[in-house]
Enzyme design. Structure first.
Site, PDB file in Angstrom:
ATOM      1  N   GLN A 123       6.091  10.349  -8.189  1.00  0.00           N
ATOM      2  CA  GLN A 123       5.408  10.883  -9.360  1.00  0.00           C
ATOM      3  C   GLN A 123       5.175   9.798 -10.409  1.00  0.00           C
ATOM      4  O   GLN A 123       4.071   9.614 -10.931  1.00  0.00           O
ATOM      5  CB  GLN A 123       6.271  12.015  -9.936  1.00  0.00           C
ATOM      6  CG  GLN A 123       5.692  12.717 -11.122  1.00  0.00           C
ATOM      7  CD  GLN A 123       6.602  13.874 -11.594  1.00  0.00           C
ATOM      8  OE1 GLN A 123       6.179  14.678 -12.386  1.00  0.00           O
ATOM      9  NE2 GLN A 123       7.837  13.935 -11.109  1.00  0.00           N
TER      10      GLN A 123
ATOM     11  N   ALA B 146       0.846  -1.195   0.000  1.00  0.00           N
ATOM     12  CA  ALA B 146       0.000   0.000   0.000  1.00  0.00           C
ATOM     13  C   ALA B 146       0.881   1.244   0.000  1.00  0.00           C
ATOM     14  O   ALA B 146       0.745   2.129   0.831  1.00  0.00           O
ATOM     15  CB  ALA B 146      -0.953  -0.013   1.187  1.00  0.00           C
TER      16      ALA B 146
ATOM     17  N   ASP C 241       9.019   1.142  -7.103  1.00  0.00           N
ATOM     18  CA  ASP C 241      10.432   0.834  -6.874  1.00  0.00           C
ATOM     19  C   ASP C 241      10.843  -0.540  -7.394  1.00  0.00           C
ATOM     20  O   ASP C 241      12.031  -0.812  -7.549  1.00  0.00           O
ATOM     21  CB  ASP C 241      10.749   0.878  -5.368  1.00  0.00           C
ATOM     22  CG  ASP C 241      10.629   2.293  -4.810  1.00  0.00           C
ATOM     23  OD1 ASP C 241      10.788   3.258  -5.579  1.00  0.00           O
ATOM     24  OD2 ASP C 241      10.387   2.426  -3.592  1.00  0.00           O
TER      25      ASP C 241
ATOM     26  N   VAL D  10       4.562 -10.041   3.004  1.00  0.00           N
ATOM     27  CA  VAL D  10       4.672 -10.928   1.841  1.00  0.00           C
ATOM     28  C   VAL D  10       6.014 -11.643   1.888  1.00  0.00           C
ATOM     29  O   VAL D  10       7.064 -11.005   2.020  1.00  0.00           O
ATOM     30  CB  VAL D  10       4.557 -10.124   0.530  1.00  0.00           C
ATOM     31  CG1 VAL D  10       4.755 -11.043  -0.674  1.00  0.00           C
ATOM     32  CG2 VAL D  10       3.216  -9.408   0.469  1.00  0.00           C
TER      33      VAL D  10
ATOM     34  N   GLU E 109      17.489  16.425   1.171  1.00  0.00           N
ATOM     35  CA  GLU E 109      16.259  16.853   1.851  1.00  0.00           C
ATOM     36  C   GLU E 109      16.364  16.621   3.361  1.00  0.00           C
ATOM     37  O   GLU E 109      15.919  17.448   4.157  1.00  0.00           O
ATOM     38  CB  GLU E 109      15.039  16.125   1.272  1.00  0.00           C
ATOM     39  CG  GLU E 109      14.684  16.597  -0.140  1.00  0.00           C
ATOM     40  CD  GLU E 109      13.269  16.216  -0.561  1.00  0.00           C
ATOM     41  OE1 GLU E 109      12.891  15.051  -0.345  1.00  0.00           O
ATOM     42  OE2 GLU E 109      12.550  17.080  -1.092  1.00  0.00           O
TER      43      GLU E 109
ATOM     44  N   LYS F   3       1.925  -4.620   5.034  1.00  0.00           N
ATOM     45  CA  LYS F   3       2.560  -4.976   6.305  1.00  0.00           C
ATOM     46  C   LYS F   3       1.943  -4.230   7.486  1.00  0.00           C
ATOM     47  O   LYS F   3       1.845  -4.758   8.588  1.00  0.00           O
ATOM     48  CB  LYS F   3       4.035  -4.597   6.166  1.00  0.00           C
ATOM     49  CG  LYS F   3       4.967  -5.195   7.165  1.00  0.00           C
ATOM     50  CD  LYS F   3       6.405  -4.803   6.785  1.00  0.00           C
ATOM     51  CE  LYS F   3       7.364  -5.126   7.894  1.00  0.00           C
ATOM     52  NZ  LYS F   3       8.723  -4.633   7.578  1.00  0.00           N
TER      53      LYS F   3
ATOM     54  N   TYR G 151       2.611   4.285  -2.772  1.00  0.00           N
ATOM     55  CA  TYR G 151       1.975   5.215  -3.710  1.00  0.00           C
ATOM     56  C   TYR G 151       1.202   4.455  -4.795  1.00  0.00           C
ATOM     57  O   TYR G 151       0.046   4.746  -5.081  1.00  0.00           O
ATOM     58  CB  TYR G 151       3.032   6.105  -4.378  1.00  0.00           C
ATOM     59  CG  TYR G 151       3.607   7.137  -3.450  1.00  0.00           C
ATOM     60  CD1 TYR G 151       2.905   8.291  -3.165  1.00  0.00           C
ATOM     61  CD2 TYR G 151       4.855   6.959  -2.855  1.00  0.00           C
ATOM     62  CE1 TYR G 151       3.423   9.253  -2.315  1.00  0.00           C
ATOM     63  CE2 TYR G 151       5.377   7.920  -2.000  1.00  0.00           C
ATOM     64  CZ  TYR G 151       4.667   9.060  -1.736  1.00  0.00           C
ATOM     65  OH  TYR G 151       5.174  10.000  -0.893  1.00  0.00           O
TER      66      TYR G 151
END
Lengths: 402, 402
Positions: B316, B12, B298, B82, B171, B39, B14
């Protein structure tokens, strides 16, 4: 004397701050040079420290800048640590220099009493200063954050042992038991994973307190999940565990030591005759054999003749002693000789239990719950009032009485 | 098929959240059984995690309960980990059981890329989940509290090393440099005691970003006390220190690893052909050779043919991929065959630098400072809007744009 005499006050605890304030109010800085020495540039209320230790109050509410309360144009403030007092030469050795005096006031506070139990100073936390309680708060939060991140859960991260169920121990356990549900929420941990043990060697929690009130306190704390181990002396503290005299052990990464205090070691190191760091002072609060040295607070010992036992080293008594000491200093500076005798006037004792709960005795009256909790806050506010008047109460006080 | 086909979405993040939301909005639960597996019972915005890691935002603002966004009467939610996908038998092995599927969507996210550098997983923190960043925040505060309590000060407690000056590293350094003055105030520590190192192996910070913007970012961060070590590969991480290839070492109790990510190891473990855990997917986002398995985020690799390099694994792109995947799932469920091809539409990239500072490129325009910072927040809010509409923006959004 031709020059103004020099009064040096060591320590800005309850006694030192109150003495400095009283002398300032009486304009004694016109007749004497007055110097206050303290390790930090702030004063803190030791009796409030169980709250920031548990994280239920921010530590800044328990402290104030000395220069916000004392007019440093009238009373000189020196931020330094005290190493030793040389009464023969009327000098104080500081970490950063020397200071001579005509009159000395020793209010250097306490250090934790470990009763020689091995491992305490290495492996246990203590509730004694802003720095020490901020560390306890952070340590507790760190344990929660770590537990959450572990693949194989280490239960001792969520086990908290408070050694000593005296005043400070019970007050800390009270705050901690209030804080735990918040921490569980913050760190996504089920409440039942967390264990708090209150371990006491004596046959009762809060020894000396009214039995009915002690039972009220224990029931309340048990209802919040605290497990008491009474009549259970601790043999040793090791890294990550407490070994009990009965052969059991408790695994815990957080052991907080609250079994009482002894006087500051500077007192004994300076050659004063002391029992557990406390000097049995004369009735006028002077050290025996020293006409120009006053000692009060945790470093002083006064026997309660009614029960032939020492008065406990409380803030209440330290504040009262500061009145006597400041009056006697005024007399000495003015050349008077009829010094005042200290007479404690114990108005009562209230122990907070976290949240809106407390127990206490005021005069002959027993107090429980909300009314005891409000009384505790009134006592805390009264001290601020004596020190800095209504402005200080408004700034730092516990205004939310109920 | 006679029965309704079963769609299983793994993860769960993006992509997974957006796919579930899109299918729900299209009422696909009437035609298919849809299951979301994750998870935790919450979704979090990975790209916001540098803020709670530094402590400039509470972690709860970066997460939301899945059941607050997804209607679990329409889409079944299973909280489980998983272990492995058995594509031959169309089964998923979970920590707590098995699940069969007709269509599978793999959005299992990433793990930190260590490039085989020894000691990273044992001695470095990573910015990858709510649990991991909460620990970083607490660890940093704990270092400050410990330093304060030390008699002999250990300077490495106040030295922070951020390995990697890519997007996340910069960042995080931005937030941390904003937070340090607050921490210094909270823990009574002088600012100049604290050191932040940003260590990067490549010859530039933010490799691939516009040079002028990179210079702006580095100047800004240096003015906040960050020390850059560019072109400085790390050889090894040991307890309490980082060893550099150039023979130097940096002593630090806080090493945060941000040198990029690789796909979730479940993908390789399940037999998919992957590079650094990422599967080179077909144009319709399906895994090669698997007509009923989609992979995105990813765990997926797509080549940007203009420069012949993979697109970076950003939120994005994952969100855009989820649109393609959910459209294609709809088609498959309805028996259509003309699947849509994924075409990324990179609108721009903005990196926050803490406070009201950021840098970015939107279309052909370069943005600095306040306007870039506002744009970053608009992007973050837009995601919330796509997911849960205006109510979610109001609840979790960054509403204080300037």
């Amino acid at each position: 004397m031709n020059r103004r005499p020099k009064v040096v006050i060591l320590g800005a605890g309850y006694g030192g701050m109150m003495t400095a304030t009283r002398l300032q109010k009486a304009n004694m800085h016109r007749e004497a040079e007055i110097v206050l020495v303290n390790k930090h540039n702030y004063h803190y209320q030791t009796t409030w420290l169980h709250e920031p230790a548990a994280g239920t109050m921010h530590h800044d509410r328990t402290r104030m800048k000395i220069s916000d309360v004392i007019d440093t144009n009238k009373i000189q403030f020196i931020k330094d640590g005290v190493q030793r007092i040389d009464s023969e030469h009327q000098k104080v050795h500081l970490d950063g220099g020397e200071l001579d005096y005509d009159y000395l006031v020793i209010g250097l506070g306490s250090e934790p009493e470990t009763f020689g139990i091995p491992g305490v100073s290495q492996h246990a936390f203590s509730i004694r200063s802003v720095n020490s309680v901020r560390l306890i708060r952070e340590h507790i939060e760190y344990m929660f954050a770590n537990y959450n991140r572990q693949d194989e859960k280490q239960e001792d991260l969520l086990t908290f042992v408070v050694a000593g169920a005296g005043f400070t121990g019970i007050e800390f356990v009270g705050e901690l038991s209030e804080r735990i549900p918040e921490l569980c929420h913050e760190y996504d941990i089920a409440r039942e994973k967390v264990k708090i043990y209150s371990v006491e060697a004596a046959p009762s929690a809060l020894p000396g307190f009214d039995e009915e009130l002690v039972e009220y306190a224990m029931n309340l704390l048990e209802s919040r999940g605290v497990e008491f181990k009474i009549s259970t002396p601790i043999k040793e503290v090791q890294e990550g565990k407490v070994l009990l005299e009965n052969g059991d052990e408790i695994k815990s990464q957080t052991i907080v030591w609250t079994t009482g205090v002894r006087g500051n070691p500077v007192v004994e190191k300076s050659g004063f005759d002391a029992m557990r760091g406390r000097v049995k002072v004369e009735k006028d609060m002077r050290a025996p054999g020293h006409d120009n040295i006053f000692i009060f607070g945790d470093c002083a010992l006064i026997i309660n003749e009614e029960i032939n036992r020492p008065y406990p080293p409380t803030a209440q008594i330290a504040i009262q002693q500061a009145y006597t000491v400041s009056n006697n200093l005024k007399k000495l500076i003015k050349g008077e000789e009829n010094l005042e005798e200290f007479k404690p006037d114990i108005k009562g004792t209230v122990a907070s239990l976290g949240g809106k709960e407390a127990i206490g005795v005021i005069g002959d009256r027993k107090l429980y719950g909300n009314s005891a909790s409000a009384m505790k806050k009134i006592i805390d506010n009264r001290y601020l009032y004596l020190l800095g008047g209504m402005p200080l109460v408004l700034k730092k006080g516990k205004l939310n009485l109920f």
